[in-house]
Write an enzyme that holds these catalytic residues in place. Structure first.
Site, PDB file in Angstrom:
ATOM      1  CG  HIS A 215     -52.844 -48.597  16.869  1.00  0.00           C
ATOM      2  ND1 HIS A 215     -52.918 -47.090  16.288  1.00  0.00           N
ATOM      3  CD2 HIS A 215     -53.090 -49.140  15.449  1.00  0.00           C
ATOM      4  CE1 HIS A 215     -52.710 -47.082  14.985  1.00  0.00           C
ATOM      5  NE2 HIS A 215     -52.637 -48.245  14.549  1.00  0.00           N
ATOM      6  CG  ASP A 245     -51.681 -44.480  17.987  1.00  0.00           C
ATOM      7  OD1 ASP A 245     -51.230 -45.226  18.734  1.00  0.00           O
ATOM      8  OD2 ASP A 245     -52.823 -44.379  17.259  1.00  0.00           O
ATOM      9  N   GLY A 332     -52.341 -50.871   7.418  1.00  0.00           N
ATOM     10  CA  GLY A 332     -50.831 -51.355   7.292  1.00  0.00           C
ATOM     11  C   GLY A 332     -49.985 -49.997   7.147  1.00  0.00           C
ATOM     12  CB  SER A 334     -50.657 -48.096  11.906  1.00  0.00           C
ATOM     13  OG  SER A 334     -52.039 -47.689  11.805  1.00  0.00           O
ATOM     14  CB  SER A 350     -52.780 -41.796  14.866  1.00  0.00           C
ATOM     15  OG  SER A 350     -53.647 -42.447  15.939  1.00  0.00           O
TER      16      SER A 350
END
Length: 495
Positions: A215, A245, A332, A334, A350
């Site tokens: 993402h 992801d 942040g 991720s 994720s």
């Protein structure tokens, strides 16, 4: 742009979270294969990584009788579920060194339950995963699932039967952990986007690259080491939502050196040796640019998460095949790295619910799947040897990446590493035996490390270093695998 040694010490921040230093091989495998009077072997004491390997072998041997497995971190044993009453099946599993447990639900039955949930209950704010410890599908609804949505979900779960599925409520809201701020940056029309770097890899064409969340790659194409800096890496592939992801992001400078390691702060790194599959019950560590280092356990595999779509108010972004954990994370984080203390790369952050104050669930993209899909290999592909500079050390034995997506044992970059803004990370307290970190848990964005937080369940020993006892830099400063910067010359520690 001049050639740089972008010593991307994966997920690096200035202050520690769960532990001061992770010592590989703190718990060596010990085989206890003395034959019992019944002619079968005692269950072996195993590290989590070895338990994962054994589980994969038994899944092939037992076939349809295999109904999942998990790691008992307290006893350091692999527990294997079987549905067959065939004594031969049980004997095979025991002789391999596992604890055998007979259960009601087969793997096929649990997968069928998950398919029913996908058909009837794909609702934003829900997730489900197989929990081998209960031999059920655990369905979770976040705080946004109310009214008719809750009734629909509850009815679907009840229809599966209490022996097959369990429904629980989460106090937070499921969301992807991308945020505006610092770490690895991209500038979009909506403002700055921040994520965390997961693991350095070598792309299929031999160029240096890294993995992060899908993402993040969908949200922005070009990534920088500072909020206003020039792009230094470009998204090559991105998958989100759907079957994963993950993103593969290539460095723009082909001379970039990207060591295969995770920076856990305080100048300490964990060498990443190989990609591995996660095991339910195993203790794992997550590094992210917002909250630093945190630990917890794997609670489920092959999880499906239904995120509320960020582009369609009435839509849902469904992601499948994730690792479910009780490790905390925040916006942040991720894309940040999920790994074991002995150097196995497991996942990329994720999303999930909660935060690092109240806790919650966090889901991770398996690294093995991302590598297979992108054609990348773990490690620096031989670019890590030699030069000094930000990395502060050499890659031994030429730094060649081994076969099968594994980095060779010698593929290590030096630690180096001062805290941001030149401030040395303080000594703090030594970690105690049995897996406790003395002082300090998380100092995201340059805060102080708190005292008294513990790390490492199941006897995993957190060794030698210490959490900082003083501030490790101002907001946005990260400690890299070398001296940290204020976001100018090179990307150190997933800025």
């Amino acid at each position: 742009m001049p050639k740089r040694k972008a010593a991307i010490a994966v997920g690096g921040v200035a202050a520690l979270g769960a532990a001061a230093l992770l010592l590989p091989n703190a718990n060596a495998s010990q085989d206890k294969d003395n034959a019992t009077a019944g002619g079968t072997a005692d269950a072996r004491t195993l590290k989590a990584g070895d338990a994962s390997d054994l589980a994969a072998q038994l899944q092939k041997i037992l076939g349809d009788a295999f109904a999942g497995s998990y790691y008992d971190s307290g006893k350091q044993q692999l527990v294997v579920n079987v549905v067959s009453g065939d004594d031969n099946v049980i004997v095979q599993a025991k002789q391999a060194g596992a604890v055998v447990r007979q259960v009601e639900n087969s793997t096929a039955e649990l997968k069928a339950a998950a398919r029913t949930l996908k058909t009837k209950a794909t609702i934003p704010g829900t997730s489900w995963a197989v929990d081998p410890r209960t031999n059920k599908v655990i369905v979770t609804a976040d705080s946004t699932v109310t009214g008719a949505k809750w009734d629909k979900l509850e009815s679907t779960v009840q229809g599966l039967g209490s022996g097959t599925a369990t429904l629980k409520k989460s106090s937070g809201a499921f969301k992807t952990f991308v945020s505006g701020g610092d770490a690895i940056f991209s500038q979009t029309q909506g403002g700055n986007v921040r994520c965390s770097l997961g693991f350095n890899v070598t792309a299929s064409d031999g160029s240096p690259a890294f993995l992060t969340a899908g993402h993040c790659g969908v949200a922005a194409k070009d990534w920088s080491d500072s909020a206003t800096g020039q792009p230094i890496a470009t998204v090559d592939q991105a998958t989100f939502p759907g079957q994963g992801d993950f993103s593969l992001v290539k460095y723009n400078d082909a001379g970039t050196q990207a060591p295969s390691e995770v920076n856990v702060g305080n100048g300490q790194t964990v060498q990443i040796k190989q990609a591995a599959d996660a095991t339910v019950g195993a203790t794992v560590f997550r590094m992210g640019s917002t909250t630093g280092l945190h630990d917890g356990q794997v609670t489920g595999l092959d999880a499906t998460v239904n995120f509320q779509s960020e582009t369609d108010p009435g839509g849902v972004d469904t992601v499948t095949g994730l690792i479910q954990t009780n490790v905390c994370a925040e916006p942040g984080d991720s894309g940040g790295s999920l790994f074991t203390q002995d150097g196995n790369a497991l996942g990329l952050t994720s999303g999930g619910s909660g935060d690092c104050t109240s806790g919650g669930e966090t889901f991770f993209q398996p690294v093995t799947t991302a590598l297979q899909a992108t054609g990348a290999t773990l490690g620096d592909g031989g670019n890590g040897a030699g030069e000094g500079g930000n990395g502060g050390g050499q890659a031994a034995d030429g730094g060649q990446a081994g076969a099968g997506d594994q980095a060779a044992d010698g593929d290590q970059a030096g630690a180096g590493g001062q805290a941001a803004d030149g401030g040395q990370a303080g000594a703090g307290g030594q970690a105690a035996d049995g897996g406790q970190a003395g002082a300090g848990d998380q100092a995201g964005d340059g805060g102080h490390a708190g005292a008294g937080d513990q790390a490492g369940a199941g006897g995993d020993q957190i060794g030698g270093g210490a959490a900082p006892s003083d501030p490790a830099g101002s907001a946005g400063d990260q400690s890299g695998s070398g001296t940290a910067h204020d976001g100018s010359s090179s990307l150190t520690g997933t800025r």
